[in-house]
Write an enzyme that holds these catalytic residues in place. Structure first.
Site, PDB file in Angstrom:
ATOM      1  N   LEU A  60       0.854  -1.187   0.000  1.00  0.00           N
ATOM      2  CA  LEU A  60       0.000   0.000   0.000  1.00  0.00           C
ATOM      3  C   LEU A  60       0.885   1.231   0.000  1.00  0.00           C
ATOM      4  O   LEU A  60       1.699   1.427   0.897  1.00  0.00           O
ATOM      5  CB  LEU A  60      -0.903  -0.007   1.244  1.00  0.00           C
ATOM      6  CG  LEU A  60      -1.677  -1.294   1.525  1.00  0.00           C
ATOM      7  CD1 LEU A  60      -2.522  -1.136   2.779  1.00  0.00           C
ATOM      8  CD2 LEU A  60      -2.536  -1.695   0.336  1.00  0.00           C
ATOM      9  N   GLU A  61       0.728   2.063  -1.017  1.00  0.00           N
ATOM     10  CA  GLU A  61       1.559   3.259  -1.159  1.00  0.00           C
ATOM     11  C   GLU A  61       0.898   4.450  -0.469  1.00  0.00           C
ATOM     12  O   GLU A  61      -0.265   4.751  -0.714  1.00  0.00           O
ATOM     13  CB  GLU A  61       1.792   3.579  -2.636  1.00  0.00           C
ATOM     14  CG  GLU A  61       2.511   2.477  -3.405  1.00  0.00           C
ATOM     15  CD  GLU A  61       3.969   2.306  -3.017  1.00  0.00           C
ATOM     16  OE1 GLU A  61       4.503   3.183  -2.299  1.00  0.00           O
ATOM     17  OE2 GLU A  61       4.570   1.292  -3.431  1.00  0.00           O
ATOM     18  N   LYS A  62       1.667   5.123   0.372  1.00  0.00           N
ATOM     19  CA  LYS A  62       1.118   6.234   1.147  1.00  0.00           C
ATOM     20  C   LYS A  62       0.979   7.511   0.327  1.00  0.00           C
ATOM     21  O   LYS A  62       0.087   8.319   0.592  1.00  0.00           O
ATOM     22  CB  LYS A  62       2.016   6.520   2.358  1.00  0.00           C
ATOM     23  CG  LYS A  62       1.977   5.464   3.436  1.00  0.00           C
ATOM     24  CD  LYS A  62       2.749   5.943   4.659  1.00  0.00           C
ATOM     25  CE  LYS A  62       2.550   5.001   5.831  1.00  0.00           C
ATOM     26  NZ  LYS A  62       3.173   5.521   7.069  1.00  0.00           N
ATOM     27  N   HIS A 115       0.665  -1.743  -4.995  1.00  0.00           N
ATOM     28  CA  HIS A 115       1.597  -2.520  -5.810  1.00  0.00           C
ATOM     29  C   HIS A 115       1.405  -4.011  -5.535  1.00  0.00           C
ATOM     30  O   HIS A 115       1.296  -4.416  -4.373  1.00  0.00           O
ATOM     31  CB  HIS A 115       3.047  -2.146  -5.483  1.00  0.00           C
ATOM     32  CG  HIS A 115       3.618  -1.115  -6.393  1.00  0.00           C
ATOM     33  ND1 HIS A 115       4.145   0.085  -5.954  1.00  0.00           N
ATOM     34  CD2 HIS A 115       3.751  -1.100  -7.748  1.00  0.00           C
ATOM     35  CE1 HIS A 115       4.573   0.785  -6.991  1.00  0.00           C
ATOM     36  NE2 HIS A 115       4.344   0.083  -8.088  1.00  0.00           N
TER      37      HIS A 115
END
Length: 209
Positions: free
Chosen positions: A84-86, A168
């Protein structure tokens, strides 16, 4: 679109480099089969790995669907977890896309902030989905890679005041199947929808890169 339903748009990417079959789009197609329940209208789109297409397509998706949430899914050859991209980043786009193009400015939005953070608390989502026993390892990241994934994420965050997310996934079979990735995406998105209304805070990152 049914005005009584929540609208969610999810994108995956097309082929690029060694990824002749892009796991992100395959996983999104699996998610589409599963759906997000009767109260959610789910729309999916494949995005070519091209800066100029992203510049036109992402704004058009926001305009056409006006979703409560847009989630972009990309593949990372280095990933072994679902990540999980912040946040998305504005600068550092030096790699050529599949059309052998990159922005002259090497940035996404000229004059924009260096980094925009999602309003969604990715640490919380990671913990909640992991605790649910989805069977897939999750992690959280602050660097989406300074390529089309990061570029798309920043574009979407900038348009939506942070109401976007980026996930991703690893390549297929390394270690997860398409079905496993699809189930993981479903669990993640349902948690995001659950907490989105409670998300507060500044959309701009307070960390430095």
């Amino acid at each position: 679109m049914d005005n009584d339903k929540i609208t969610v748009v999810v994108t995956g990417f097309g082929p690029f480099g060694g990824h002749t079959v892009n796991a992100s789009w395959v996983a999104v197609q699996e998610l589409q089969k599963l759906g997000l329940g009767p109260d959610v209208e789910l729309y999916v789109h494949e995005v070519p790995v091209e800066y100029q297409t992203v510049n036109s397509l992402v704004p058009s998706l926001w305009e056409q669907y006006r979703p409560q949430l847009m989630v972009h899914v990309g593949v990372s050859g280095l990933a072994t977890t679902v990540t999980l991209e912040k946040c998305g980043h504005n600068y550092g786009y030096e790699r050529l896309d599949t059309s052998s193009f990159c922005p002259d400015s090497q940035c996404c939005v000229e004059g924009g902030p260096e980094c925009i953070h999602s309003v969604i608390d990715m640490d919380s989502i990671c913990k909640r989905v992991t605790a649910s026993g989805v069977g897939v390892s999750l992690s959280v990241s602050k660097d989406a890679g300074r390529y089309l994934c990061d570029y798309t994420y920043y574009t979407s965050l900038n348009l939506s005041r942070g109401h976007a997310a980026f996930i991703h996934v690893p390549p297929l079979g390394k270690p997860y199947s398409a079905e496993e990735l699809g189930r993981a995406l479903r669990a993640i998105l349902l948690e995001m929808l659950e907490v989105l209304s409670q998300s507060q805070g500044n959309k701009y990152c307070d960390h430095r890169h």
